[in-house]
Design an enzyme around this catalytic site. Sequence first.
Site, PDB file in Angstrom:
ATOM      1  N   ASP A  76       0.757  -1.324  -0.116  1.00  0.00           N
ATOM      2  CA  ASP A  76       0.032  -0.125  -0.260  1.00  0.00           C
ATOM      3  C   ASP A  76       0.829   1.232  -0.067  1.00  0.00           C
ATOM      4  O   ASP A  76       2.029   1.368  -0.131  1.00  0.00           O
ATOM      5  CB  ASP A  76      -0.930   0.001   1.080  1.00  0.00           C
ATOM      6  CG  ASP A  76      -0.387  -0.386   2.516  1.00  0.00           C
ATOM      7  OD1 ASP A  76       0.601   0.421   2.814  1.00  0.00           O
ATOM      8  OD2 ASP A  76      -0.913  -1.236   3.111  1.00  0.00           O
ATOM      9  N   LYS A 132      -4.869   2.481   0.124  1.00  0.00           N
ATOM     10  CA  LYS A 132      -5.045   2.782   1.552  1.00  0.00           C
ATOM     11  C   LYS A 132      -4.441   4.342   1.711  1.00  0.00           C
ATOM     12  O   LYS A 132      -3.009   4.326   2.324  1.00  0.00           O
ATOM     13  CB  LYS A 132      -4.301   1.642   2.564  1.00  0.00           C
ATOM     14  CG  LYS A 132      -5.257   1.346   3.336  1.00  0.00           C
ATOM     15  CD  LYS A 132      -4.750   0.140   4.344  1.00  0.00           C
ATOM     16  CE  LYS A 132      -5.671  -0.792   4.600  1.00  0.00           C
ATOM     17  NZ  LYS A 132      -5.376  -1.535   5.777  1.00  0.00           N
ATOM     18  N   MET A 163      -1.523   9.218  12.315  1.00  0.00           N
ATOM     19  CA  MET A 163      -2.648   9.723  11.643  1.00  0.00           C
ATOM     20  C   MET A 163      -3.192  11.050  12.209  1.00  0.00           C
ATOM     21  O   MET A 163      -4.498  10.828  12.378  1.00  0.00           O
ATOM     22  CB  MET A 163      -3.600   8.415  11.495  1.00  0.00           C
ATOM     23  CG  MET A 163      -3.202   7.352  10.629  1.00  0.00           C
ATOM     24  SD  MET A 163      -4.337   5.842  10.914  1.00  0.00           S
ATOM     25  CE  MET A 163      -3.467   5.233  12.481  1.00  0.00           C
TER      26      MET A 163
HETATM   27  N1  SAH Z   1       1.711   0.362  10.789  1.00  0.00           N
HETATM   28  C1  SAH Z   1       2.301   1.457  10.657  1.00  0.00           C
HETATM   29  C2  SAH Z   1       1.299   2.820  11.019  1.00  0.00           C
HETATM   30  C3  SAH Z   1       0.315   2.622  10.176  1.00  0.00           C
HETATM   31  S1  SAH Z   1      -0.733   3.846  10.190  1.00  0.00           S
HETATM   32  C4  SAH Z   1       3.562   1.772  11.576  1.00  0.00           C
HETATM   33  O1  SAH Z   1       3.679   0.810  12.481  1.00  0.00           O
HETATM   34  O2  SAH Z   1       4.305   2.571  11.459  1.00  0.00           O
HETATM   35  C5  SAH Z   1      -0.235   5.212   9.158  1.00  0.00           C
HETATM   36  C6  SAH Z   1       0.634   6.422  10.010  1.00  0.00           C
HETATM   37  O3  SAH Z   1       1.645   5.979  10.438  1.00  0.00           O
HETATM   38  C7  SAH Z   1       0.685   7.650   9.434  1.00  0.00           C
HETATM   39  O4  SAH Z   1      -0.503   8.277   9.179  1.00  0.00           O
HETATM   40  C8  SAH Z   1       1.575   8.354  10.007  1.00  0.00           C
HETATM   41  O5  SAH Z   1       0.936   8.997  11.171  1.00  0.00           O
HETATM   42  C9  SAH Z   1       2.433   7.207  10.504  1.00  0.00           C
HETATM   43  N2  SAH Z   1       3.743   7.003   9.897  1.00  0.00           N
HETATM   44  C10 SAH Z   1       3.903   6.123   9.177  1.00  0.00           C
HETATM   45  N3  SAH Z   1       5.117   6.258   8.217  1.00  0.00           N
HETATM   46  C11 SAH Z   1       5.627   7.239   8.562  1.00  0.00           C
HETATM   47  C12 SAH Z   1       6.849   8.237   8.310  1.00  0.00           C
HETATM   48  N4  SAH Z   1       7.634   7.769   7.526  1.00  0.00           N
HETATM   49  N5  SAH Z   1       6.790   9.384   8.759  1.00  0.00           N
HETATM   50  C13 SAH Z   1       6.058   9.854   9.816  1.00  0.00           C
HETATM   51  N6  SAH Z   1       4.789   9.167   9.942  1.00  0.00           N
HETATM   52  C14 SAH Z   1       4.557   8.061   9.514  1.00  0.00           C
END
Ligand code: SAH
Length: 465
Positions: free
Chosen positions: A254, A276, A389
């Site tokens: 995604d 997504k 998020m």
């Molecule tokens: N499973 C993922 C999170 C999914 S929810 C994890 O463990 O990181 C998606 C959210 O993750 C985004 O809205 C953001 O808030 C955060 N996120 C994911 N990658 C990011 C990145 N490289 N920099 C900042 N926020 C990130």
Amino acid sequence: MDFMPFFFDLKGRTCLFVGGGSIATRKARLIAKAGARLITVSPYMTDEMKALVEKSQGECFFREFEESDIDLASIIICATDDKDVNRKVSELAQAKDIPVNVVDAPDLCSIITPAIVDRSPIMIAISSGGEAPMQIRQIRSRLEVMFPSAYGTLAKIASKFRPEVKQKLKPGDQQLRFWEKVFNGPIAEKAYSGRLDEAEQAIRSLLTLAEQESITNKTLAGEVYLVGGGPGDPDLLTFKALRLMQQADVVLHDRLVSDGVLNLVRRDAERIYVGKRRADHAVPQQNINQLLVDLAKEGKRVLRLKGGDPFIFGRGGEEIELLAENNIPFQVVPGITAASGCAAYSGIPLTHRDHAQSVRFITGHTKSGDIDLPWESLMDPHQTLVFYMGLTNLEAICSELIEQGRDAGTPAALVEKGTTPDQRVLVGTLKNLPDIIKEKDVHAPTLLIIGGVVSLHDSLDWFSA
Ligand code: SAH
């Protein structure tokens, strides 16, 4: 070809070491592992060298090298810092056709020791004859990643079955198909994760199927790998993630998975984008769950690649529930979650003895759109809050936290595209961060970090510097 590779059975043979310092010791460690008896001649020896010699039931001579020492051994390793001694040992040994290795002097060697990747009984030896040591190191570390540490264990289990397979299956196609199933797929994965009895049992059942000529494409191959791809920087992948990415037949990914990570998936794997974004679920969750089941049932090795960690706001749990119901084998590989990645790459430790004794991961996105959180449990000034998020609701989150009692001056940071070359860290307080953000053109993904630890960013930011 300057050197011909051979594999030398050293068990029960004597190896003479001239020199007993740290370089000699490093070599002695390997030679001892191969079962040789060690004799070391040197006025000085490391404690480890002494112990290795003793364990191999060899002998230590605490003196300078003497010509007659040459006759003590069937192979000689010389590692002294005296060039004349090194040359002499080499000449004497070569005159008697005794294999000799002089460390770091290829022109004095009749044998050289390769870099090795040890997956006994499988040994991978690599050498450039001393001409390209840096590249050899690189090749070796890549191979170390490609073959899991338990790779040899699988070889050992398989070799137990070899006579039976030869006897029961026809040579050629039938045997080939059987071994292909053993080495690619759930049986191999069982062995790699240390479930050796299960792996053996599975090989036995597979052999019965093979005998009845009933192995088909669908036998055993189908399984799902739910893999955490980390926050963006491909170097943050785990060895296991990379290995499974390289053996998948099809990948479902995604938006959060970075290009750098996606580029490491096996090139000829089929790619399915399942989207997504917050408001744009390209493929509804239920369909993704079902697709995983269907593809695995077709006999495919399916990689479900997720951003960060699959079990942190990743719906990983939902995706494997249906697999479990359908008895489809699956594995879950953790990844570095955005909170860890963004914290590390922005120099904001999530806990710190002076600032925060705990940390909380919270979703800033709610199904209904309004932000309804247990605010009273977020008031501890010594707890770091990390909102995933949270961009859309950022203003509401900050003002609600102040309203409920957190200090308006609490430091807060928004990390944009954390761990990637485009990372940006916007720092303010609960009171002014929303205004700071309005002025900047901010792009997802972003992570909101709130708490005293944010004040450390100024001095600990190593990445953008
Ligand atoms: N499973 C993922 C999170 C999914 S929810 C994890 O463990 O990181 C998606 C959210 O993750 C985004 O809205 C953001 O808030 C955060 N996120 C994911 N990658 C990011 C990145 N490289 N920099 C900042 N926020 C990130």
